[in-house]
Design a protein around this motif. Structure first.
Motif, PDB file in Angstrom:
ATOM      1  N   ALA A  36     -17.840  13.400 -37.760  1.00 49.46           N
ATOM      2  CA  ALA A  36     -16.561  13.959 -38.225  1.00 49.46           C
ATOM      3  C   ALA A  36     -16.111  13.265 -39.503  1.00 49.46           C
ATOM      4  O   ALA A  36     -15.616  13.913 -40.437  1.00 49.46           O
ATOM      5  CB  ALA A  36     -15.502  13.823 -37.142  1.00 49.46           C
ATOM      6  N   VAL A  83     -15.838  17.882 -36.126  1.00 46.01           N
ATOM      7  CA  VAL A  83     -14.372  17.952 -36.142  1.00 46.01           C
ATOM      8  C   VAL A  83     -13.885  18.924 -35.073  1.00 46.01           C
ATOM      9  O   VAL A  83     -12.950  18.630 -34.307  1.00 46.01           O
ATOM     10  CB  VAL A  83     -13.857  18.378 -37.530  1.00 46.01           C
ATOM     11  N   GLY A 124      -6.679  20.332 -43.997  1.00 49.11           N
ATOM     12  CA  GLY A 124      -6.838  20.761 -42.615  1.00 49.11           C
ATOM     13  C   GLY A 124      -5.584  21.510 -42.178  1.00 49.11           C
ATOM     14  O   GLY A 124      -4.475  21.130 -42.546  1.00 49.11           O
ATOM     15  N   VAL A 162      -7.165  13.522 -35.496  1.00 50.13           N
ATOM     16  CA  VAL A 162      -8.556  13.912 -35.754  1.00 50.13           C
ATOM     17  C   VAL A 162      -8.750  14.294 -37.214  1.00 50.13           C
ATOM     18  O   VAL A 162      -9.673  13.812 -37.884  1.00 50.13           O
ATOM     19  CB  VAL A 162      -8.974  15.085 -34.835  1.00 50.13           C
ATOM     20  N   LEU A 163      -7.878  15.154 -37.733  1.00 45.42           N
ATOM     21  CA  LEU A 163      -8.033  15.633 -39.108  1.00 45.42           C
ATOM     22  C   LEU A 163      -7.781  14.511 -40.114  1.00 45.42           C
ATOM     23  O   LEU A 163      -8.436  14.440 -41.158  1.00 45.42           O
ATOM     24  CB  LEU A 163      -7.075  16.802 -39.356  1.00 45.42           C
ATOM     25  N   ALA A 217     -10.800  12.388 -40.174  1.00 48.87           N
ATOM     26  CA  ALA A 217     -11.930  13.113 -40.762  1.00 48.87           C
ATOM     27  C   ALA A 217     -11.841  13.202 -42.278  1.00 48.87           C
ATOM     28  O   ALA A 217     -12.700  13.830 -42.909  1.00 48.87           O
ATOM     29  CB  ALA A 217     -12.024  14.511 -40.162  1.00 48.87           C
TER      30      ALA A 217
END
Length: 321
Positions: free
Chosen positions: A14, A22, A82, A137-138, A141
């Motif tokens: 990711a 992702v 994102g 998460v984003l 990433a």
């Protein structure tokens, strides 16, 4: 049958910008995977750089169109973006009703864009309960900007401010949005106002009403430090969107200069930690209920051996022991 979950490998892929990795991480956090705490632990050291922008407003003002136009403008600046599009839940599957397949299709093949629809799953406030983890998460990433587009659910829409560094409130002429904005409390949460569909009759009146309300409320809400701009756009034609991007950048600079960015993120982390703690406490209460302990103290309340507060104290002591 899926093999064992290798979190280090998944997070590494990711971080390298692999969309499948992702997407897998987002699915894990949205489904409350048993290892979600480990996922957060692995991601947290890589978070912080992303700017989180919330887009909210009543249904019909063009939030998805505006989000798509913002994507185009941010990509023109070389930003990786994102998008978390919070959709209503299907009453049958619990999944997102609108879905990313029919959203912002012109960006679907852009490697610098990742779009994910997330279902509210009954969560009030226009945000899925998993959204804080999805933002993490984003961010980890490597996306420069994370856009959160909410479903537009009225008064509970103010929840978006708990996750965003900058909150954009979209309104449109001819929908009575000026009055609705005051009722729903969005006047207080807006950092930037956007009057979309500004080529329609009534746009001047909407802008005028907003200016009046901002003028009346400024001392009480924000003092004189940040003056919320009102930007006119026609998102479907891309008009005014560059000005929105400039307003977002100006607000970010103001946040950093006044140490407000840190304050907002501390408040965000506080709310998230509290929500996780409460979720775990509720799970423990469910265990007590299943074991009959809750029913036992409830019977003693009915028998007038205990008052409800003393009963609650006993349960809390059981949880702590």
């Amino acid at each position: 049958m899926a093999g064992p979950l290798d979190l280090d490998d998944l997070v590494g892929r990711a971080r390298d910008g692999q969309p499948r990795a992702v997407a897998r991480l987002l699915s894990l956090v949205e489904d409350a995977h048993p290892r979600v705490a480990e996922i957060a632990r692995a991601l947290t050291p890589h978070t912080g750089p992303a700017r989180v922008v919330g887009l909210t407003g009543p249904p019909g003002v063009g939030k998805s169109t505006s989000t798509s136009a913002l994507l185009t403008a941010l990509r023109a600046e070389g930003k990786r973006v994102g998008v978390l599009a919070i959709d209503p839940s299907s009453p049958f599957s619990g999944g997102a009703l609108l879905g990313d397949r029919i959203r912002m299709t012109e960006h679907a093949t852009d490697p610098g864009v990742f779009i994910r629809s997330m279902a509210t799953r009954g969560h009030l406030g226009g945000l899925s309960w998993a959204t804080p983890q999805a933002v993490r998460v984003l961010d980890a990433a490597g996306f420069d900007v994370v856009l959160i587009e909410t479903v537009g659910v009225g008064q509970s829409e103010v929840d978006v401010v708990k996750l965003a560094d900058t909150t954009v409130v979209l309104l449109a002429p001819g929908m009575g949005d000026g009055i609705q904005a005051a009722k729903a409390g969005v006047l207080e949460i807006a950092d930037v106002f956007v009057v979309n569909k500004a080529d329609r009759e009534g746009a001047d009146a909407t802008v005028h009403d907003l200016k009046q309300m901002i003028s009346l409320a400024r001392r009480e809400i924000r003092g004189a430090s940040w003056r919320q701009p009102i930007v006119r756009t026609v998102a479907a034609k891309g008009e005014g969107v560059d000005e929105v991007v400039r307003a977002l950048a100006a607000h970010h600079d103001w946040l950093v200069e006044h140490d407000e960015l840190t304050r907002r993120r501390v408040a965000r982390a506080r709310d998230e930690v509290e929500a996780i703690a409460l979720r775990r406490l509720r799970a423990e209460l469910v265990d007590l209920r299943g074991g009959g302990r809750l029913a036992g103290v409830a019977e003693r309340v009915v028998a007038r051996e205990l008052d409800p507060f003393a009963a609650a104290d006993e349960l809390i002591m059981d949880l702590r022991s």
